[in-house]
Write a protein that holds these residues in place. Structure first.
Motif, PDB file in Angstrom:
ATOM      1  N   ASP A 130      32.443 -33.219  56.855  1.00 31.13           N
ATOM      2  CA  ASP A 130      31.139 -33.853  56.581  1.00 31.13           C
ATOM      3  C   ASP A 130      31.204 -35.361  56.823  1.00 31.13           C
ATOM      4  O   ASP A 130      30.346 -36.116  56.380  1.00 31.13           O
ATOM      5  N   ILE A 131      32.244 -35.793  57.543  1.00 25.63           N
ATOM      6  CA  ILE A 131      32.375 -37.210  57.931  1.00 25.63           C
ATOM      7  C   ILE A 131      31.439 -37.474  59.106  1.00 25.63           C
ATOM      8  O   ILE A 131      31.520 -36.803  60.140  1.00 25.63           O
ATOM      9  N   LYS A 132      30.561 -38.461  58.932  1.00 27.46           N
ATOM     10  CA  LYS A 132      29.550 -38.713  59.965  1.00 27.46           C
ATOM     11  C   LYS A 132      29.885 -39.944  60.801  1.00 27.46           C
ATOM     12  O   LYS A 132      30.465 -40.910  60.300  1.00 27.46           O
ATOM     13  N   ALA A 133      29.471 -39.881  62.070  1.00 23.92           N
ATOM     14  CA  ALA A 133      29.634 -41.031  62.964  1.00 23.92           C
ATOM     15  C   ALA A 133      28.601 -42.085  62.602  1.00 23.92           C
ATOM     16  O   ALA A 133      27.442 -41.764  62.349  1.00 23.92           O
ATOM     17  N   ALA A 134      29.036 -43.354  62.598  1.00 17.70           N
ATOM     18  CA  ALA A 134      28.120 -44.451  62.269  1.00 17.70           C
ATOM     19  C   ALA A 134      27.565 -45.127  63.520  1.00 17.70           C
ATOM     20  O   ALA A 134      26.614 -45.891  63.448  1.00 17.70           O
ATOM     21  N   PHE A 135      28.196 -44.860  64.664  1.00 20.53           N
ATOM     22  CA  PHE A 135      27.722 -45.503  65.893  1.00 20.53           C
ATOM     23  C   PHE A 135      28.183 -44.695  67.100  1.00 20.53           C
ATOM     24  O   PHE A 135      28.916 -43.702  66.953  1.00 20.53           O
ATOM     25  N   LEU A 136      27.737 -45.128  68.273  1.00 23.78           N
ATOM     26  CA  LEU A 136      28.017 -44.424  69.531  1.00 23.78           C
ATOM     27  C   LEU A 136      28.887 -45.267  70.442  1.00 23.78           C
ATOM     28  O   LEU A 136      28.773 -46.488  70.445  1.00 23.78           O
ATOM     29  N   LYS A 137      29.723 -44.584  71.224  1.00 26.21           N
ATOM     30  CA  LYS A 137      30.657 -45.299  72.097  1.00 26.21           C
ATOM     31  C   LYS A 137      30.565 -44.763  73.522  1.00 26.21           C
ATOM     32  O   LYS A 137      30.475 -43.552  73.735  1.00 26.21           O
ATOM     33  N   CYS A 138      30.595 -45.676  74.484  1.00 19.95           N
ATOM     34  CA  CYS A 138      30.702 -45.280  75.886  1.00 19.95           C
ATOM     35  C   CYS A 138      31.516 -46.357  76.590  1.00 19.95           C
ATOM     36  O   CYS A 138      31.864 -47.369  75.975  1.00 19.95           O
ATOM     37  N   ALA A 139      31.819 -46.163  77.848  1.00 14.19           N
ATOM     38  CA  ALA A 139      32.708 -47.091  78.541  1.00 14.19           C
ATOM     39  C   ALA A 139      32.382 -47.190  80.023  1.00 14.19           C
ATOM     40  O   ALA A 139      31.972 -46.209  80.646  1.00 14.19           O
ATOM     41  N   ALA A 140      32.570 -48.394  80.558  1.00  9.68           N
ATOM     42  CA  ALA A 140      32.574 -48.585  82.009  1.00  9.68           C
ATOM     43  C   ALA A 140      33.739 -49.507  82.314  1.00  9.68           C
ATOM     44  O   ALA A 140      33.935 -50.511  81.625  1.00  9.68           O
ATOM     45  N   ASP A 141      34.523 -49.163  83.326  1.00 11.09           N
ATOM     46  CA  ASP A 141      35.715 -49.950  83.647  1.00 11.09           C
ATOM     47  C   ASP A 141      35.782 -50.177  85.159  1.00 11.09           C
ATOM     48  O   ASP A 141      34.748 -50.250  85.816  1.00 11.09           O
ATOM     49  N   ALA A 142      36.983 -50.264  85.720  1.00 19.37           N
ATOM     50  CA  ALA A 142      37.158 -50.653  87.122  1.00 19.37           C
ATOM     51  C   ALA A 142      36.293 -49.870  88.117  1.00 19.37           C
ATOM     52  O   ALA A 142      35.750 -50.460  89.050  1.00 19.37           O
ATOM     53  N   PRO A 143      36.135 -48.544  87.955  1.00 11.87           N
ATOM     54  CA  PRO A 143      35.290 -47.834  88.925  1.00 11.87           C
ATOM     55  C   PRO A 143      33.806 -48.204  88.830  1.00 11.87           C
ATOM     56  O   PRO A 143      33.008 -47.775  89.673  1.00 11.87           O
ATOM     57  N   GLY A 144      33.421 -48.960  87.809  1.00  7.76           N
ATOM     58  CA  GLY A 144      32.028 -49.360  87.663  1.00  7.76           C
ATOM     59  C   GLY A 144      31.198 -48.285  86.980  1.00  7.76           C
ATOM     60  O   GLY A 144      31.730 -47.343  86.397  1.00  7.76           O
TER      61      GLY A 144
END
Ligand SMILES: [Zn+2]
Length: 319
Positions: A130-144
């Protein structure tokens, strides 16, 4: 007053206290760890996490925001154990940390289905807890911002619009991913006051960073100690300049420290220290070296410290 989800349950926003806004209590590939568990020593990983978090606690840290998502081996039970044993709150996320690769599972399902997975973590709980996420994560790196990366960004954005959860986006200033990432969030109708573009401190191009700040997002000066991207001194110059320009309310200062990380064989850590690729990388570096240096330069007083380490993370999570 808003409440913030942590691995130990929701707390009032004011209870967050002094926050390190970008640290990892463990970072590893969940597929390798699941397939070859004998290659990992969970006890050693736990001890390293406890050591790092306790050191941060000694410097006054009350909350750690840990943006470990899918492909970083997110494990909220491990995080909770670290929080329980140290008394430091840990804030968990949902999302996918990929520079391009997507499993066929998500490749063959649309953006909204992907967003539903994130919403489930935010509203119901993560990994059967029942542990909830507080935020969202994504990524952009060398490939753009590739097609797959864009899909993840749009899914994260839609989950943010649907739930009100804030977003942290790993970026790579060397290939200027930040403006495009912000543009996608804007197109999807995200409140940019809830967006944090991480790793902006990897560049000393003040114009680039201020261009992002002008869009209303937070910028991460959050990789102190990772000299391979930028030295501590250069990072401090950038921080000082941004503070002199009046941007204290948009800055996130942290280390992106990983108590353990499986990207390299164990002997690599010494090689990296020896070659200067990392220097004093830890969960305390910003308190031991960075804050004193910025104070000496006259750009950080007690109010600025409170703005950066208390108010900004709280406001980003809850505004
Ligand atoms: Zn990170």
């Amino acid at each position: 007053m808003a409440r913030v989800e942590t691995v130990q349950g929701a707390v009032e926003e004011q209870e967050l206290g002094v926050v390190l806004a970008h640290e990892h209590v463990r970072f590893r590939d969940e597929a390798v760890a699941a397939e070859w568990p004998s290659r990992y020593d969970e006890q050693l990983e736990l001890e390293a996490a406890l050591l790092a978090v306790r050191a941060a606690k000694d410097r006054g840290v009350q909350t750690i925001i840990d943006p470990t998502a899918m492909y970083g081996g997110r494990d909220v039970r491990f995080m909770k154990r670290v929080a329980d044993e140290t008394g430091v709150r840990i804030v968990a996320c949902t999302g996918i940390y990929s520079y391009d690769h997507l499993p066929h599972y998500f490749e063959n399902r649309d953006v909204d289905v992907m967003a539903d997975h994130f919403v489930e973590d935010i509203e119901k709980g993560i990994q059967g807890t029942d542990i909830k996420a507080a935020f969202l994560k994504c990524a952009a790196d060398a490939p753009g911002v590739t097609e797959h990366v864009e899909k993840i960004h749009r899914a994260v954005a839609r989950a943010s619009v649907q739930t009100g959860a804030s977003i942290m986006a790993h970026s790579m200033p060397a290939v200027a991913t930040g403006p495009r990432q912000v543009e996608i969030f804007k197109e999807e109708g995200v409140d940019l006051a809830r967006v944090q573009i991480a790793h902006c401190g990897d560049t000393d191009d003040i114009g680039y960073i201020e261009g992002l700040i002008e869009q209303g997002v937070y910028v991460g000066l959050d990789r102190y100690g990772l000299e391979m991207y930028q030295t501590i001194d250069k990072r401090n110059e950038t921080a000082a300049e941004l503070l002199r320009h009046g941007h204290a309310e948009r800055l996130i200062i942290s280390q992106d420290f990983c108590a353990t990380i499986d990207w390299f064989p164990p002997e690599a850590a010494e090689v990296f220290e020896g070659s200067g690729a990392i220097r004093n990388w830890s969960m305390t570096l910003v308190f031991d070296e960075v804050v004193p240096a910025l104070r000496e330069q006259g750009v950080m007083d007690d109010d600025t410290f409170a703005t950066i380490f208390r108010e900004n993370p709280r406001r980003w999570l809850t505004a």
